[in-house]
Design a protein around this motif. Structure first.
Motif, short mmCIF file in Angstrom:
data_model
loop_
_atom_site.label_atom_id
_atom_site.label_comp_id
_atom_site.label_asym_id
_atom_site.label_seq_id
_atom_site.Cartn_x
_atom_site.Cartn_y
_atom_site.Cartn_z
N ILE A 192 45.72 -20.83 62.03
CA ILE A 192 44.31 -21.24 62.06
C ILE A 192 44.19 -22.55 61.31
CG2 ILE A 192 41.97 -20.61 61.34
CD1 ILE A 192 42.93 -17.64 61.50
N LEU A 193 43.77 -23.61 62.01
CA LEU A 193 43.52 -24.89 61.34
C LEU A 193 42.19 -24.84 60.62
CD1 LEU A 193 44.68 -27.33 64.17
CD2 LEU A 193 45.87 -26.86 62.02
N GLU A 194 41.17 -24.37 61.34
CA GLU A 194 39.86 -24.22 60.72
C GLU A 194 38.96 -23.35 61.59
OE1 GLU A 194 37.36 -27.69 60.60
OE2 GLU A 194 38.02 -28.39 62.55
N LEU A 195 37.96 -22.74 60.94
CA LEU A 195 36.89 -22.07 61.67
C LEU A 195 35.66 -22.95 61.54
CD1 LEU A 195 37.14 -18.30 60.61
CD2 LEU A 195 38.39 -19.52 62.40
N THR A 196 34.89 -23.02 62.61
CA THR A 196 33.66 -23.82 62.56
C THR A 196 32.53 -22.97 63.12
OG1 THR A 196 34.05 -24.70 64.77
CG2 THR A 196 34.89 -26.01 62.93
N PRO A 197 31.28 -23.34 62.78
CA PRO A 197 30.16 -22.68 63.45
C PRO A 197 30.16 -23.10 64.93
CG PRO A 197 29.42 -24.03 61.59
CD PRO A 197 30.85 -24.36 61.83
N PRO A 198 29.47 -22.36 65.79
CA PRO A 198 29.44 -22.75 67.20
C PRO A 198 28.88 -24.16 67.34
CG PRO A 198 28.14 -20.75 66.82
CD PRO A 198 28.67 -21.17 65.52
N PRO A 199 29.32 -24.91 68.36
CA PRO A 199 28.77 -26.26 68.56
C PRO A 199 27.26 -26.19 68.71
CG PRO A 199 30.33 -25.66 70.32
CD PRO A 199 30.27 -24.50 69.38
N LYS A 200 26.57 -27.15 68.12
CA LYS A 200 25.10 -27.17 68.21
C LYS A 200 24.68 -27.54 69.63
CE LYS A 200 23.00 -27.16 63.88
NZ LYS A 200 23.70 -25.89 63.57
N ARG A 201 23.67 -26.87 70.11
CA ARG A 201 23.12 -27.25 71.40
C ARG A 201 22.04 -28.28 71.16
NH1 ARG A 201 24.67 -23.84 75.50
NH2 ARG A 201 23.12 -24.78 76.88
N GLY A 202 21.76 -29.10 72.16
CA GLY A 202 20.68 -30.09 72.04
C GLY A 202 19.34 -29.40 71.80
N GLU A 203 18.39 -30.15 71.28
CA GLU A 203 17.04 -29.61 71.04
C GLU A 203 16.46 -29.12 72.37
OE1 GLU A 203 14.15 -28.81 68.17
OE2 GLU A 203 16.20 -29.56 67.96
N GLY A 204 15.95 -27.91 72.39
CA GLY A 204 15.36 -27.39 73.62
C GLY A 204 13.93 -27.87 73.81
N LYS A 205 13.46 -27.70 75.05
CA LYS A 205 12.08 -28.08 75.37
C LYS A 205 11.29 -26.83 75.69
CE LYS A 205 12.70 -32.47 77.73
NZ LYS A 205 12.88 -33.14 79.00
N PRO A 224 36.36 -19.49 71.05
CA PRO A 224 35.30 -18.74 70.38
C PRO A 224 35.85 -17.44 69.82
CG PRO A 224 34.74 -19.24 72.68
CD PRO A 224 36.19 -19.52 72.52
N ILE A 225 35.44 -17.07 68.63
CA ILE A 225 35.75 -15.75 68.09
C ILE A 225 34.43 -15.06 67.74
CG2 ILE A 225 38.09 -16.29 67.28
CD1 ILE A 225 36.91 -16.74 64.48
N TYR A 226 34.47 -13.78 67.49
CA TYR A 226 33.23 -13.01 67.31
C TYR A 226 32.26 -13.36 68.44
CZ TYR A 226 35.38 -12.10 62.85
OH TYR A 226 36.27 -11.73 61.89
N ALA A 227 32.82 -13.41 69.67
CA ALA A 227 32.05 -13.71 70.87
C ALA A 227 31.22 -14.98 70.73
CB ALA A 227 31.19 -12.52 71.28
N GLY A 228 31.77 -15.98 70.07
CA GLY A 228 31.09 -17.27 70.02
C GLY A 228 30.24 -17.48 68.79
N LYS A 229 30.23 -16.51 67.88
CA LYS A 229 29.47 -16.72 66.64
C LYS A 229 30.21 -17.69 65.72
CE LYS A 229 27.89 -11.99 66.86
NZ LYS A 229 28.08 -10.68 66.21
N ALA A 230 31.50 -17.90 65.98
CA ALA A 230 32.28 -18.92 65.28
C ALA A 230 33.35 -19.40 66.25
CB ALA A 230 32.92 -18.34 64.02
N TYR A 231 33.93 -20.56 65.95
CA TYR A 231 35.01 -21.09 66.76
C TYR A 231 36.23 -21.30 65.87
CZ TYR A 231 32.31 -21.95 70.99
OH TYR A 231 31.59 -21.77 72.13
N ALA A 232 37.41 -21.04 66.42
CA ALA A 232 38.65 -21.24 65.66
C ALA A 232 39.46 -22.34 66.32
CB ALA A 232 39.46 -19.95 65.64
#
Lengths: 264, 327
Positions: free
Chosen positions: A226-239, B136-144
């Motif tokens: 595992i290099l890193e964990l990140t939060p999911p990519p941000k989606r653009g602002e919705g309308k 995606p892990i945790y079904a997309g709640k985080a990414y590895a």
């Protein structure tokens, strides 16, 4: 018919996932740990086979001591015995090392069928079941919604939905099946079941018990780093679509989907 | 030393499936980044004449394993053959589509070869000559972000509908090579005894370009007709939330979410779905998300590109009429 069910303990699906300061793991405080939802179908199916053919259901799991609770849940549902592979050196194991450890614990048991969930809802890999089957040299069927064991208990047919069709696949036993939602409705543990579970055989095994090399499992034995964990990519602002009436909103949405999103 | 990028093709009844082009196109990009060749491996029965066309998508070479026993996928047959080919040729990267077949194949192959793998990835890159896979892990709640350690080939599967397909270049052709392998009947322990086709003609959710999903707000199974009318019009597949499936309104196979299908369509329209975290997890890699819900506080609006705060029973039929103007 002796059936083995492999269990994983995972965070409840409603859990908010927070990344730990090391950037490579998640914060585990306040997580509600549950039996992997797909594994519940395996427990239920094993119990139904036991009711029909007789025999024993053994639950095998790997993880820290807290996993005992999920094994007890399976025992309370009706499984006969529990085995927990627990060793600090296993912390951080990847799918391959996990499957190896499970195989080491299972290989000398007497079994006709093994169930694992089609994937754990934590790392979503879906690899341990097939890998375990490979290490035990038994056939495997993945993501199964119906299991039909022949009356003589010697072979199994399994229904496997794939894109646009359902494959009916067959092999002799022993075999391994990974379970999918739709297979059955898992029963709840009853109060007498919970009481009985406390007296059922439960065994803990370490790597030394299984004759496994600690260097080949755990964080150090990982083939995938595992290099890193990140939060999911941000989606653009919705309308939010403006309009006085639902009809006006529908018209505006259709226009935006056509002109801006270009989806039709 | 391990060299070259390999991708595995997928065929059904002798027809190449779309995921093959997605994975070959991504394989081409990785091969270019490494300055190496792309080989597409094609298994099937009487399949050799389908090989050359894969060159149009970027294959330099197509390795064909043609055998009557490989016409229909079985785990043991495909693993036995691919394992031999990999050991003989030592590729650096092995990419497979994360379809039903690809997930099954890759899982067993990783243990057979004793290598690591990354399942259902959404992004690939090459860093310092190594594959880096994001999934995606945790079904997309985080990414590895993952890489491989002393594990060859570096194996990963690609989520369907995510990798863009190269514009076919008919001036490119691939060298089609017969693979050398042996297959022992006694190693084939599984067989497909029946295939039940879905006669509805509906595209599977995991492969669908557009999805219209209904949740608890649909109020009952009879009301899905309005979603089906809209879906038929735009060529979408109808999906459902867990609560709709658990209520018995829709079959399990329709469920989108962490304990259902994980989907990545171009358009996802969520109707009467509040957006429980386990549902969001299953559809958040969709390209355009539309939410229709009368509760403006519903969490689904935080994921939506277009949100409509109104009663779906008013909006969806009106939307069906409005969309006709553009088709």
């Amino acid at each position: 018919m002796n059936v083995i069910v492999c269990l994983k303990q995972v965070p409840d699906t409603e859990t908010q996932i927070k990344i730990a300061p090391d950037g490579k793991s998640i914060v585990t405080d306040d997580i509600k740990w549950v039996m992997n939802p797909y594994d519940e179908y395996g427990v239920e199916e094993a119990l139904r086979l036991k009711e029909k053919f007789g025999g024993e259901v053994t639950v095998v799991s790997l993880g820290p001591k807290r996993v005992t609770e999920s094994i007890r849940t399976a025992l309370a549902m009706g499984a006969d015995k529990g085995i927990l592979i627990s060793d600090d050196a296993l912390e951080g194991s990847d799918s391959l090392a996990t499957a190896k450890a499970l195989a080491a614990a299972i290989k000398d048991l007497d079994y006709d069928l093994i169930f694992t969930g089609q994937r754990g809802v934590d790392d979503d890999m879906g690899v341990v079941g097939a890998s375990l089957a490979e290490f035990l040299d038994v056939p495997q069927f993945s993501v199964i919604v119906k299991v039909e064991v022949a009356e003589d208990g010697k072979s199994v047919k399994a229904h496997r939905p794939v894109e646009g069709q359902v494959l009916v696949v067959e092999s002799s036993l022993p075999a391994l099946i990974t379970t999918q939602k739709g297979l059955n409705e898992p029963r709840y543990a009853t109060l007498p079941g919970i009481m009985k579970a406390k007296k059922k055989p439960f065994e803990e095994k370490t790597l030394a018990d299984l004759g496994l090399d600690p260097a080949k499992v755990g964080e150090g034995g990982r083939k995938v780093k595992i290099l890193e964990l990140t939060p999911p990519p941000k989606r653009g602002e919705g309308k939010i679509i403006e309009g006085e009436t639902p009809q006006e909103k529908a018209a505006e949405l259709a226009k935006l989907l056509h002109e801006e999103a270009k989806v039709f | 030393m391990a060299q070259g990028v390999w991708t595995i093709a997928e065929q059904r009844d002798g027809e190449i499936r779309k995921i093959t082009y997605e994975v070959a196109s991504e394989g081409r990009r990785l091969a270019d980044a490494l300055g190496e060749e792309l080989t597409v491996v094609l298994l099937g029965a009487d399949i050799k004449d389908k090989g050359a066309e894969l060159g149009n998508y970027g294959a330099d070479r197509v390795l064909v394993a043609d055998d009557p026993r490989l016409g229909t996928y079985t785990t043991d047959g495909y693993v036995a053959v691919i394992s031999q080919l990999v050991k003989a040729d030592d590729p650096a990267i092995l990419l497979i589509g994360a379809s039903s077949q690809g997930k099954d194949l890759s899982a067993r192959l990783s243990a057979n070869l004793g290598i690591g793998m990354a399942q259902d990835c959404t992004v690939f890159s090459v860093e310092d000559g190594n594959l880096v896979a994001t999934r995606p892990i945790y079904a997309g709640k985080a990414y590895a972000r993952l890489t491989f350690e002393d594990s060859w080939p570096q194996m990963a599967t690609a989520r369907p509908n995510v990798m863009s397909i190269n514009e076919p270049d008919t001036s490119r052709s691939a060298e089609v090579v017969d693979a050398s392998f042996s297959l022992d009947d006694s190693s084939l322990k599984t067989k497909v005894v029946d295939v039940v086709k879905d006669e509805s003609g509906k595209v599977d959710l995991t492969e669908a370009d557009k999805i219209v999903s209904g949740g608890r707000g649909m109020k009952g199974p009879e009301n899905y007709k309005i979603l089906e009318d809209f879906a038929d019009l735009i060529g979408a597949t109808v999906g459902a939330s867990r609560s709709a499936v658990d209520a018995g309104w829709r079959p399990h196979s329709d469920q989108v979410g962490q304990t259902g299908k994980v989907v990545s369509p171009n358009l996802y329209v969520a109707c009467g779905i509040s957006g429980a975290i386990q549902h969001l997890a299953g559809m958040s890699t969709s390209k355009v998300i539309v939410a229709i819900n009368k509760d403006e506080e519903a969490p689904i609006f935080q994921k939506a590109d277009y949100g409509v705060v109104a009663d779906l029973f008013d909006v969806v039929p009106a939307l069906t009429e409005e969309v006709k103007k553009y088709l």
